[in-house]
Design a protein around this motif. Structure first.
Motif, PDB file in Angstrom:
ATOM      1  N   CYS A 268      -7.882  -7.704  -8.971  1.00  0.00           N
ATOM      2  CA  CYS A 268      -8.420  -6.557  -8.260  1.00  0.00           C
ATOM      3  C   CYS A 268      -7.287  -6.003  -7.403  1.00  0.00           C
ATOM      4  CB  CYS A 268      -9.611  -6.958  -7.373  1.00  0.00           C
ATOM      5  SG  CYS A 268      -9.433  -8.542  -6.496  1.00  0.00           S
ATOM      6  N   PHE A 269      -7.438  -4.794  -6.908  1.00  0.00           N
ATOM      7  CA  PHE A 269      -6.402  -4.250  -6.032  1.00  0.00           C
ATOM      8  C   PHE A 269      -6.982  -3.137  -5.184  1.00  0.00           C
ATOM      9  CE2 PHE A 269      -5.944  -1.557  -9.831  1.00  0.00           C
ATOM     10  CZ  PHE A 269      -5.889  -0.288  -9.278  1.00  0.00           C
ATOM     11  N   VAL A 270      -6.198  -2.718  -4.188  1.00  0.00           N
ATOM     12  CA  VAL A 270      -6.584  -1.622  -3.315  1.00  0.00           C
ATOM     13  C   VAL A 270      -5.335  -0.841  -2.943  1.00  0.00           C
ATOM     14  CG1 VAL A 270      -6.326  -2.942  -1.171  1.00  0.00           C
ATOM     15  CG2 VAL A 270      -7.923  -1.010  -1.237  1.00  0.00           C
ATOM     16  N   PHE A 271      -5.474   0.465  -2.768  1.00  0.00           N
ATOM     17  CA  PHE A 271      -4.410   1.213  -2.111  1.00  0.00           C
ATOM     18  C   PHE A 271      -5.045   2.105  -1.057  1.00  0.00           C
ATOM     19  CE2 PHE A 271      -5.289   3.889  -5.876  1.00  0.00           C
ATOM     20  CZ  PHE A 271      -5.452   5.147  -5.311  1.00  0.00           C
ATOM     21  N   ALA A 272      -4.373   2.206   0.067  1.00  0.00           N
ATOM     22  CA  ALA A 272      -4.831   3.054   1.165  1.00  0.00           C
ATOM     23  C   ALA A 272      -3.787   4.123   1.413  1.00  0.00           C
ATOM     24  CB  ALA A 272      -5.053   2.232   2.433  1.00  0.00           C
ATOM     25  N   THR A 273      -4.232   5.316   1.751  1.00  0.00           N
ATOM     26  CA  THR A 273      -3.322   6.432   1.972  1.00  0.00           C
ATOM     27  C   THR A 273      -3.513   6.994   3.368  1.00  0.00           C
ATOM     28  OG1 THR A 273      -4.850   8.093   1.105  1.00  0.00           O
ATOM     29  CG2 THR A 273      -3.391   7.010  -0.475  1.00  0.00           C
ATOM     30  N   ALA A 274      -2.435   7.520   3.912  1.00  0.00           N
ATOM     31  CA  ALA A 274      -2.452   8.087   5.260  1.00  0.00           C
ATOM     32  C   ALA A 274      -2.458   9.604   5.179  1.00  0.00           C
ATOM     33  CB  ALA A 274      -1.242   7.607   6.052  1.00  0.00           C
TER      34      ALA A 274
ATOM     35  N   GLY B 117      -3.495  13.410   7.849  1.00  0.00           N
ATOM     36  CA  GLY B 117      -3.820  13.937   9.165  1.00  0.00           C
ATOM     37  C   GLY B 117      -2.650  13.959  10.120  1.00  0.00           C
ATOM     38  N   GLY B 118      -1.432  13.939   9.598  1.00  0.00           N
ATOM     39  CA  GLY B 118      -0.263  14.044  10.453  1.00  0.00           C
ATOM     40  C   GLY B 118       0.332  12.722  10.896  1.00  0.00           C
ATOM     41  N   SER B 119      -0.325  11.608  10.597  1.00  0.00           N
ATOM     42  CA  SER B 119       0.214  10.307  10.989  1.00  0.00           C
ATOM     43  C   SER B 119       0.396   9.429   9.758  1.00  0.00           C
ATOM     44  CB  SER B 119      -0.720   9.596  11.972  1.00  0.00           C
ATOM     45  OG  SER B 119      -0.307   8.243  12.154  1.00  0.00           O
ATOM     46  N   PRO B 120       1.604   8.922   9.522  1.00  0.00           N
ATOM     47  CA  PRO B 120       1.816   8.048   8.370  1.00  0.00           C
ATOM     48  C   PRO B 120       1.240   6.649   8.572  1.00  0.00           C
ATOM     49  CG  PRO B 120       3.842   8.238   9.639  1.00  0.00           C
ATOM     50  CD  PRO B 120       2.863   9.177  10.271  1.00  0.00           C
ATOM     51  N   TYR B 121       0.707   6.362   9.751  1.00  0.00           N
ATOM     52  CA  TYR B 121       0.203   5.022  10.052  1.00  0.00           C
ATOM     53  C   TYR B 121      -1.310   4.999  10.273  1.00  0.00           C
ATOM     54  CZ  TYR B 121       5.169   4.847  10.955  1.00  0.00           C
ATOM     55  OH  TYR B 121       6.532   4.990  10.827  1.00  0.00           O
ATOM     56  N   THR B 122      -1.965   6.115  10.004  1.00  0.00           N
ATOM     57  CA  THR B 122      -3.415   6.185  10.165  1.00  0.00           C
ATOM     58  C   THR B 122      -4.039   6.460   8.809  1.00  0.00           C
ATOM     59  OG1 THR B 122      -3.204   7.014  12.430  1.00  0.00           O
ATOM     60  CG2 THR B 122      -5.320   7.335  11.342  1.00  0.00           C
ATOM     61  N   TYR B 123      -4.762   5.506   8.289  1.00  0.00           N
ATOM     62  CA  TYR B 123      -5.362   5.656   6.974  1.00  0.00           C
ATOM     63  C   TYR B 123      -6.499   6.677   7.000  1.00  0.00           C
ATOM     64  CZ  TYR B 123      -2.953   1.317   5.663  1.00  0.00           C
ATOM     65  OH  TYR B 123      -2.009   0.356   5.402  1.00  0.00           O
ATOM     66  N   THR B 124      -6.586   7.450   5.931  1.00  0.00           N
ATOM     67  CA  THR B 124      -7.667   8.420   5.788  1.00  0.00           C
ATOM     68  C   THR B 124      -8.446   8.240   4.494  1.00  0.00           C
ATOM     69  OG1 THR B 124      -6.121  10.009   4.808  1.00  0.00           O
ATOM     70  CG2 THR B 124      -6.520  10.167   7.200  1.00  0.00           C
ATOM     71  N   ARG B 125      -7.909   7.460   3.569  1.00  0.00           N
ATOM     72  CA  ARG B 125      -8.614   7.226   2.310  1.00  0.00           C
ATOM     73  C   ARG B 125      -8.119   5.927   1.680  1.00  0.00           C
ATOM     74  NH1 ARG B 125     -11.820  10.160  -0.846  1.00  0.00           N
ATOM     75  NH2 ARG B 125     -11.413  12.117   0.254  1.00  0.00           N
ATOM     76  N   ALA B 126      -9.024   5.238   0.991  1.00  0.00           N
ATOM     77  CA  ALA B 126      -8.647   4.041   0.252  1.00  0.00           C
ATOM     78  C   ALA B 126      -9.467   3.966  -1.028  1.00  0.00           C
ATOM     79  CB  ALA B 126      -8.867   2.781   1.093  1.00  0.00           C
ATOM     80  N   VAL B 127      -8.877   3.340  -2.034  1.00  0.00           N
ATOM     81  CA  VAL B 127      -9.553   3.135  -3.321  1.00  0.00           C
ATOM     82  C   VAL B 127      -9.315   1.691  -3.737  1.00  0.00           C
ATOM     83  CG1 VAL B 127      -9.715   3.794  -5.747  1.00  0.00           C
ATOM     84  CG2 VAL B 127      -9.210   5.537  -4.012  1.00  0.00           C
ATOM     85  N   ALA B 128     -10.387   0.990  -4.074  1.00  0.00           N
ATOM     86  CA  ALA B 128     -10.280  -0.390  -4.546  1.00  0.00           C
ATOM     87  C   ALA B 128     -10.869  -0.492  -5.943  1.00  0.00           C
ATOM     88  CB  ALA B 128     -11.014  -1.339  -3.604  1.00  0.00           C
ATOM     89  N   LEU B 129     -10.311  -1.382  -6.733  1.00  0.00           N
ATOM     90  CA  LEU B 129     -10.851  -1.677  -8.060  1.00  0.00           C
ATOM     91  C   LEU B 129     -11.231  -3.149  -8.125  1.00  0.00           C
ATOM     92  CD1 LEU B 129     -11.407  -0.891 -11.058  1.00  0.00           C
ATOM     93  CD2 LEU B 129      -9.122  -1.788 -11.551  1.00  0.00           C
TER      94      LEU B 129
ATOM     95  N   MET C 235       0.844  -1.179   0.000  1.00  0.00           N
ATOM     96  CA  MET C 235       0.000   0.000   0.000  1.00  0.00           C
ATOM     97  C   MET C 235       0.886   1.237   0.000  1.00  0.00           C
ATOM     98  SD  MET C 235      -3.258  -0.846   2.222  1.00  0.00           S
ATOM     99  CE  MET C 235      -4.146  -2.358   1.921  1.00  0.00           C
ATOM    100  N   GLN C 236       0.315   2.338  -0.422  1.00  0.00           N
ATOM    101  CA  GLN C 236       1.121   3.510  -0.678  1.00  0.00           C
ATOM    102  C   GLN C 236       0.557   4.710   0.050  1.00  0.00           C
ATOM    103  OE1 GLN C 236       1.682   4.104  -4.774  1.00  0.00           O
ATOM    104  NE2 GLN C 236       2.999   5.842  -4.576  1.00  0.00           N
ATOM    105  N   SER C 237       1.432   5.477   0.683  1.00  0.00           N
ATOM    106  CA  SER C 237       1.001   6.670   1.391  1.00  0.00           C
ATOM    107  C   SER C 237       1.213   7.890   0.514  1.00  0.00           C
ATOM    108  CB  SER C 237       1.789   6.836   2.694  1.00  0.00           C
ATOM    109  OG  SER C 237       1.498   5.800   3.576  1.00  0.00           O
ATOM    110  N   VAL C 238       0.213   8.731   0.427  1.00  0.00           N
ATOM    111  CA  VAL C 238       0.324  10.002  -0.270  1.00  0.00           C
ATOM    112  C   VAL C 238      -0.259  11.054   0.649  1.00  0.00           C
ATOM    113  CG1 VAL C 238       0.120   8.945  -2.539  1.00  0.00           C
ATOM    114  CG2 VAL C 238      -1.927   9.754  -1.398  1.00  0.00           C
ATOM    115  N   PRO C 239      -0.003  12.330   0.395  1.00  0.00           N
ATOM    116  CA  PRO C 239      -0.554  13.367   1.269  1.00  0.00           C
ATOM    117  C   PRO C 239      -2.070  13.282   1.350  1.00  0.00           C
ATOM    118  CG  PRO C 239       1.095  14.269  -0.213  1.00  0.00           C
ATOM    119  CD  PRO C 239       0.856  12.871  -0.660  1.00  0.00           C
ATOM    120  N   ALA C 240      -2.607  13.727   2.471  1.00  0.00           N
ATOM    121  CA  ALA C 240      -4.054  13.702   2.651  1.00  0.00           C
ATOM    122  C   ALA C 240      -4.716  14.508   1.544  1.00  0.00           C
ATOM    123  CB  ALA C 240      -4.422  14.294   4.007  1.00  0.00           C
ATOM    124  N   PRO C 241      -5.782  13.992   0.945  1.00  0.00           N
ATOM    125  CA  PRO C 241      -6.441  14.703  -0.145  1.00  0.00           C
ATOM    126  C   PRO C 241      -7.064  16.000   0.327  1.00  0.00           C
ATOM    127  CG  PRO C 241      -7.707  12.799   0.550  1.00  0.00           C
ATOM    128  CD  PRO C 241      -6.399  12.710   1.244  1.00  0.00           C
TER     129      PRO C 241
END
Length: 294
Positions: A188-194, A196-208, A1-7
């Motif tokens: 199929c796949f999913v990626f979740a992104t962190a 809100g200031g924490s690289p270990y707390t997910y805030t968004r995910a997208v699955a196909l 999974m990949q972390s990107v800045p909060a949207p």
């Protein structure tokens, strides 16, 4: 999974369009026939089980703790949502802290009756995940969704990418490229992104979920990708009975996997913990869940 800045906040007034249903192309129909053959072959070999495990798949607290560590603390695709390398790197525990709000969207090539079926599947599964994890997980049709599940076919790439640009204005090109020309080996796949200031707390995910899949493989993808997007990103050949195993023995979330989710969201474990830090606590939780004395 990949972390990107909060949207960034999405501009007001962006609502999901109601795409006209379009007939699938010859290439999409050919892909559907291929996946139907794959499902038939797996079922013939006694795979894609839906019984959740039984007397032939025993496991104890030590198995559960070991499998949790392998699945929650390792990522078979480090630094990206999909990869051909299969490398594993250890990391820290990641999960959601905010409520998870799942919205299902469909590409134009998905038939209306199929959409209703898939929506029902996601709604039922989200309710089950919420009960098991004791975390707030639900479905929504509103624009405050933070976990997007796209059911889309080979013909729907441009539509999905445009929707993602609308919904996540600062989404990276690398994430958009994941939806382009996927090899058919990626079901199929999913990626979740962190954020809100924490690289270990997910805030968004997208699955196909590929629209070309037959019913059981399609439902299997829904089960695995949403569960992985909650914080169980890896597969382990030792995990059994489990969907977190590349052997395709089980199609749907098992009793073993439910316990992994209970462990993941147990308040005694914290986002950012390393495997070494979490190991003693994880063993205690696993024994409790298995009804074994400490």
């Amino acid at each position: 999974m990949q972390s990107v800045p909060a949207p960034q906040a999405r501009p007001a007034g962006l609502t999901q369009p109601a795409p006209a249903v379009t007939a699938p192309s010859a290439a999409s129909l050919d892909l559907a026939r291929y996946y139907q053959r794959v499902q038939n072959d797996l079922l013939t070999r006694g795979l894609l089980r839906t019984d959740g495990g039984g007397p032939d798949t025993p496991y104890d607290a030590e198995d559960l703790a070991r499998n949790f560590e392998a699945i929650a603390f390792y990522d078979e695709y480090p630094g990206q949502a999909v990869s051909a390398t299969g490398r594993r790197t250890s990391g820290q525990l990641s999960r959601w802290s905010a409520p998870v709000r799942i919205r299902t969207e469909f590409g134009p090539s998905v038939a209306l009756e199929r959409r209703e079926k898939d929506k029902t599947s996601v709604e039922s599964y989200a309710a089950r995940l919420g009960r098991v994890s004791r975390h707030s997980i639900s479905t929504t049709t509103s624009r405050n969704a933070n976990f997007l599940v796209f059911v889309a076919g080979k013909d729907d790439t441009t539509y999905v990418q445009n929707r993602l640009r609308q919904l996540i204005p600062n989404i990276g090109q690398a994430q958009l490229d994941l939806f382009e020309d996927l090899p058919r080996s990626f079901y199929c796949f999913v990626f979740a992104t962190a954020g809100g200031g924490s690289p270990y707390t997910y805030t968004r995910a997208v699955a196909l979920i590929r629209a070309e899949h037959p019913d059981l493989v399609r439902l299997s993808c829904i089960h695995e990708e949403i569960a992985q997007g909650l914080g169980l990103p890896n597969d382990s050949p030792a995990a059994r009975p489990s969907i977190f195993n590349d052997d395709d023995e089980f199609a749907l979330l098992t009793s073993h996997d439910e316990k992994l989710l209970e462990m993941l969201y147990d308040p005694r474990l914290k986002p950012g913990m390393t495997a070494e830090q979490a190991r003693p606590v994880a063993r205690i939780i696993a024994r409790e869940l298995m009804g074994q004395s400490l």
